[in-house]
Design an enzyme around this catalytic site. Structure first.
Site, PDB file in Angstrom:
ATOM      1  N   GLN A   6       0.825  -1.213   0.000  1.00  0.00           N
ATOM      2  CA  GLN A   6       0.000   0.000   0.000  1.00  0.00           C
ATOM      3  C   GLN A   6       0.863   1.270   0.000  1.00  0.00           C
ATOM      4  OE1 GLN A   6      -3.156   0.428  -0.686  1.00  0.00           O
ATOM      5  NE2 GLN A   6      -3.230  -1.770  -1.065  1.00  0.00           N
ATOM      6  N   SER A   7       2.053   1.183  -0.547  1.00  0.00           N
ATOM      7  CA  SER A   7       2.957   2.335  -0.561  1.00  0.00           C
ATOM      8  C   SER A   7       2.414   3.477  -1.413  1.00  0.00           C
ATOM      9  CB  SER A   7       4.322   1.900  -1.098  1.00  0.00           C
ATOM     10  OG  SER A   7       5.096   3.041  -1.441  1.00  0.00           O
ATOM     11  N   ASN A   8       2.258   4.644  -0.774  1.00  0.00           N
ATOM     12  CA  ASN A   8       1.895   5.857  -1.517  1.00  0.00           C
ATOM     13  C   ASN A   8       3.058   6.324  -2.374  1.00  0.00           C
ATOM     14  OD1 ASN A   8      -0.761   6.393  -0.235  1.00  0.00           O
ATOM     15  ND2 ASN A   8       0.485   6.568   1.613  1.00  0.00           N
ATOM     16  N   CYS A  67       5.284   4.433  -3.879  1.00  0.00           N
ATOM     17  CA  CYS A  67       5.320   3.638  -5.120  1.00  0.00           C
ATOM     18  C   CYS A  67       4.287   4.160  -6.125  1.00  0.00           C
ATOM     19  CB  CYS A  67       5.064   2.157  -4.819  1.00  0.00           C
ATOM     20  SG  CYS A  67       6.491   1.338  -4.046  1.00  0.00           S
TER      21      CYS A  67
END
Ligand code: PLP
Length: 324
Positions: free
Chosen positions: A71-73, A75
């Site tokens: 859930q990396s913002n 990325c």
């Protein structure tokens, strides 16, 4: 000052939270809207990427590699930034292919990033192997670590401190404390440097999001490393110690990305008072910490407080009904 590649709409707005300030009667609360930077649903990584993408292009690279959680913002924003700049994007993502994509992972996929699942940990050799593979295929890769928290990335927040200072001057608004989520440290390092460089007069209150493991040096040490590099690059006279980089702890016990009643309460409180949406991993944790400090009388009466909204909206759609 380093060049940047324009990716967002700046300055982001600063405005009063009138309804919330009425609830916390002894304080005036304001917000800085980095959830509105405009790049694929916004967030604080836009500021870092303006400098990182510029550096990648200046080095003649055609491919950007970064890493993060599913859930990396960071990325998701990197995938979008690469599309704007005409670069390929490769993401090293923790875990295994979930088959069904939600939240940020869904958006990174829609944005066309090449996603490589690394299992439980993202190891240095995962980065080395991918770089070697891409070089063999004729690409010129540029690597930026989790959160884009290098000095180059942090430069976005050095300039954000100047941006805020100018806004507060124009509004004739002194701010006593600025609360924000700190996790990979680039935001904090940039704000600390920018505060010193531009004379932003406010106390920075970085809220710890991820509890460090027992043996780890902790986030303050990595922030200090970036700050010391920046101090040299920016020719700052002031010196910094771990003491200057102290995080507000005690809100990170559940662990990274683990939803507790605190985050749920924070999301509902701001959504219902002001119609503004936080994210469950970072901004809700930091916002809860701020309101908790206010409720417990730990902030001087009459203070003006600013919450720096760092974005993260898409993660809400991953957590779904667990947020209710
Ligand atoms: C990455 C991120 C942060 C933390 O910023 P760092 O520079 O990594 O400390 C805070 N909020 C959101 C929404 C983020 O995506």
């Amino acid at each position: 000052m380093k060049n940047k590649y324009s990716l967002g709409f700046f300055p982001t707005p600063v405005h009063a939270l009138k309804n919330l300030s009425r609830e916390f009667r002894d304080h005036q609360i304001y917000i800085k809207r980095d959830d509105q930077t405009g790049l694929a649903s916004g967030g604080n990584k836009t500021r870092k990427l303006e400098y990182l993408i510029r550096e990648a292009m200046d080095q003649g690279c055609d491919t950007v590699i970064t890493a993060g959680a599913q859930q990396s913002n960071h990325c998701r924003q990197t995938a979008a930034a690469c599309n704007v700049a005409g670069l390929e994007c490769h993401l090293l993502v923790r875990g295994s292919d979930p088959g069904e994509y939600t939240g940020n992972l869904l958006l990174s996929t829609l944005l066309g990033a090449h996603i490589h699942y690394t299992g439980d940990d993202i190891l240095p050799e995962d980065v080395e192997n991918l770089c070697a593979q891409l070089r063999e295929a004729g690409c010129r890769p540029y690597y930026t670590p989790i959160g884009g928290s290098t000095l180059t990335g942090a430069m976005g927040f050095v300039e954000a401190a100047r941006e805020l200072k100018e806004q507060l001057q124009a509004m004739d608004l002194p701010i006593d404390q600025v609360y924000f989520a700190s996790c990979s440290g680039g935001t904090q390092a940039g704000l600390v440097l920018g505060k010193a460089l531009y004379g932003l007069e406010t106390e920075l209150v970085p809220v710890s999001i991820e509890k460090p493991e027992m043996e780890e040096a902790g986030l303050e040490a990595s922030v200090l490393e970036i700050v010391n590099q920046g101090r040299e690059a920016l020719d700052l006279k002031q010196s910094f110690s771990l003491q200057d980089l102290k995080l507000l702890g005690g809100y990170d016990d559940a662990g990274y990305g683990v939803l507790t009643q605190n985050e749920k309460d924070a999301i509902q409180m701001l959504a219902r008072a002001e119609g503004i949406l936080l994210d469950p991993v970072y901004s809700a944790r930091a916002f809860f910490a701020m309101t908790d400090q206010l409720s417990k009388g730990l902030v001087k009466t009459g203070s003006n407080i600013l919450f720096w909204h760092t974005g993260g909206l898409p993660a809400n759609f991953h957590y779904g009904n667990a947020l209710l």
